[in-house]
Structure formats: structure tokens, C-alpha cells
Design a protein around this motif. Sequence first.
Motif, PDB file in Angstrom:
ATOM      1  N   ILE A   1      46.227  47.861 110.583  1.00 56.56           N
ATOM      2  CA  ILE A   1      46.632  48.880 109.615  1.00 56.56           C
ATOM      3  C   ILE A   1      47.140  48.177 108.360  1.00 56.56           C
ATOM      4  O   ILE A   1      47.765  47.115 108.444  1.00 56.56           O
ATOM      5  CB  ILE A   1      47.801  49.736 110.157  1.00 56.56           C
ATOM      6  N   TYR A   2      46.894  48.803 107.208  1.00 54.67           N
ATOM      7  CA  TYR A   2      47.454  48.286 105.959  1.00 54.67           C
ATOM      8  C   TYR A   2      48.002  49.455 105.141  1.00 54.67           C
ATOM      9  O   TYR A   2      47.462  50.554 105.161  1.00 54.67           O
ATOM     10  CB  TYR A   2      46.421  47.490 105.158  1.00 54.67           C
TER      11      TYR A   2
ATOM     12  N   VAL B   1      47.283  54.553 102.975  1.00 48.83           N
ATOM     13  CA  VAL B   1      47.362  53.997 104.326  1.00 48.83           C
ATOM     14  C   VAL B   1      45.934  53.883 104.837  1.00 48.83           C
ATOM     15  O   VAL B   1      45.163  54.852 104.746  1.00 48.83           O
ATOM     16  CB  VAL B   1      48.174  54.912 105.269  1.00 48.83           C
ATOM     17  N   GLY B   2      45.572  52.715 105.353  1.00 53.60           N
ATOM     18  CA  GLY B   2      44.221  52.521 105.864  1.00 53.60           C
ATOM     19  C   GLY B   2      44.218  51.679 107.124  1.00 53.60           C
ATOM     20  O   GLY B   2      45.237  51.121 107.523  1.00 53.60           O
ATOM     21  N   MET B   3      43.048  51.612 107.750  1.00 50.59           N
ATOM     22  CA  MET B   3      42.893  50.833 108.972  1.00 50.59           C
ATOM     23  C   MET B   3      41.500  50.251 109.044  1.00 50.59           C
ATOM     24  O   MET B   3      40.603  50.677 108.328  1.00 50.59           O
ATOM     25  CB  MET B   3      43.144  51.697 110.212  1.00 50.59           C
TER      26      MET B   3
ATOM     27  N   CYS C   1      43.647  53.022 115.763  1.00 50.03           N
ATOM     28  CA  CYS C   1      43.347  54.366 115.230  1.00 50.03           C
ATOM     29  C   CYS C   1      44.569  55.273 115.343  1.00 50.03           C
ATOM     30  O   CYS C   1      44.929  55.979 114.396  1.00 50.03           O
ATOM     31  CB  CYS C   1      42.169  54.991 115.976  1.00 50.03           C
TER      32      CYS C   1
ATOM     33  N   GLU D   1      47.272  54.359 112.759  1.00 45.31           N
ATOM     34  CA  GLU D   1      47.033  54.820 111.390  1.00 45.31           C
ATOM     35  C   GLU D   1      47.537  56.252 111.215  1.00 45.31           C
ATOM     36  O   GLU D   1      48.231  56.572 110.249  1.00 45.31           O
ATOM     37  CB  GLU D   1      45.558  54.745 111.040  1.00 45.31           C
ATOM     38  N   TYR D   2      47.209  57.102 112.165  1.00 47.03           N
ATOM     39  CA  TYR D   2      47.666  58.491 112.076  1.00 47.03           C
ATOM     40  C   TYR D   2      49.177  58.598 112.233  1.00 47.03           C
ATOM     41  O   TYR D   2      49.815  59.450 111.614  1.00 47.03           O
ATOM     42  CB  TYR D   2      46.932  59.362 113.092  1.00 47.03           C
TER      43      TYR D   2
ATOM     44  N   ASN E   1      45.339  59.115  99.942  1.00 41.66           N
ATOM     45  CA  ASN E   1      44.869  59.614 101.229  1.00 41.66           C
ATOM     46  C   ASN E   1      44.563  61.108 101.140  1.00 41.66           C
ATOM     47  O   ASN E   1      43.981  61.677 102.047  1.00 41.66           O
ATOM     48  CB  ASN E   1      45.906  59.384 102.335  1.00 41.66           C
TER      49      ASN E   1
END
Length: 158
Positions: A25-26, A49-51, A122, A125-126, A143
Motif C-alpha cells: 500500500i502507498y 491511497v493506492g495498492m 487488498c 487498501e480499503y 480517490n
Amino acid sequence: MELRFSSWYHWKSRNDYPGIAFPGIYVVLISEANVAGQPFSINDDVIYVGMTNAVAGLRGRLSQFDNTIAQRHCQHGGADRVLYKHQDYASLVSKLYVALWHVECTPAAETPMDLRAMGKICNAEYEVMAQCVEELGELPEFNRKKERPKFSLTHGRR
């Protein structure tokens, strides 16, 4: 789920993160103040926020982000939304920071252990996006796909 993010890295130093080769995650933020080395926190400066679960790991995904904001290749949807608002690459990266969290796994292996690790990413990230909504009242700016146009779609570049 407890996530132990790195401290903030200046964008140009992102590849110094020890787990950069692994999926994870970043969290990206824009700050006028130098926050490099400061502890991770969710705050109003967080923009994305990303993954990634890709074999290329965080390094590969952040390279795609960078290629997109630098207008070299459009490879990242979130970065394409950032680019719509921030088209001056040098100005943007001078105040861009990233915090990272990784899981040591081998995505291509498809073992039960590796598959569970990627599922954890996953889920994480959520979880981070949910924390943003709890703490900030909404998702980070880029996002919010319905609200933020993409540069490539509005400027005819892909």
C-alpha cells in the motif's frame, strides 16, 4: 488490522524504502512543509491511497504513477487525476511525499501463503480508505473518481 506504515519519504527518495520491491500500500500527500522522516498519519494533505499486487511491487507501481504525472506515459488512473490539477511536474514533486507498507510475498508463485498475503494487501487498501473517511469525512481527493477528471480524457492524451 494494524498497519505499520513507513515514515514519509520525499517523492524523489521513494525507492529508498526497504520494502519497495514487494507488493503493498502507498499513501501520497502534498505538503508545502518538509515532512520527510516524520511519522505517517492520515491528515488533510493526503491526496491518494493506492495498492499493488504486481510482480514489480511498489517500485513498479510508483514508477507508473511518476510516469503519468511527468506526462511520459499514462499508466496510472489516480495519477492521471492528479495530473489534471497539477500539470507542473517539477513544482508537484518538490512537495510530494509517500508513506508505504508492504508484505513480503511472491505474487507470481500463487501459493496459498502468497495468495493470502495479496488478499491482505487488498483488504488493507480499503481499511486505509475507510480510516480516511472516518478521520477526514471523505476519501482523499484523487480517490474520488466521480469528482476528479482525468487529464488524458480531457486533453486527448493517453
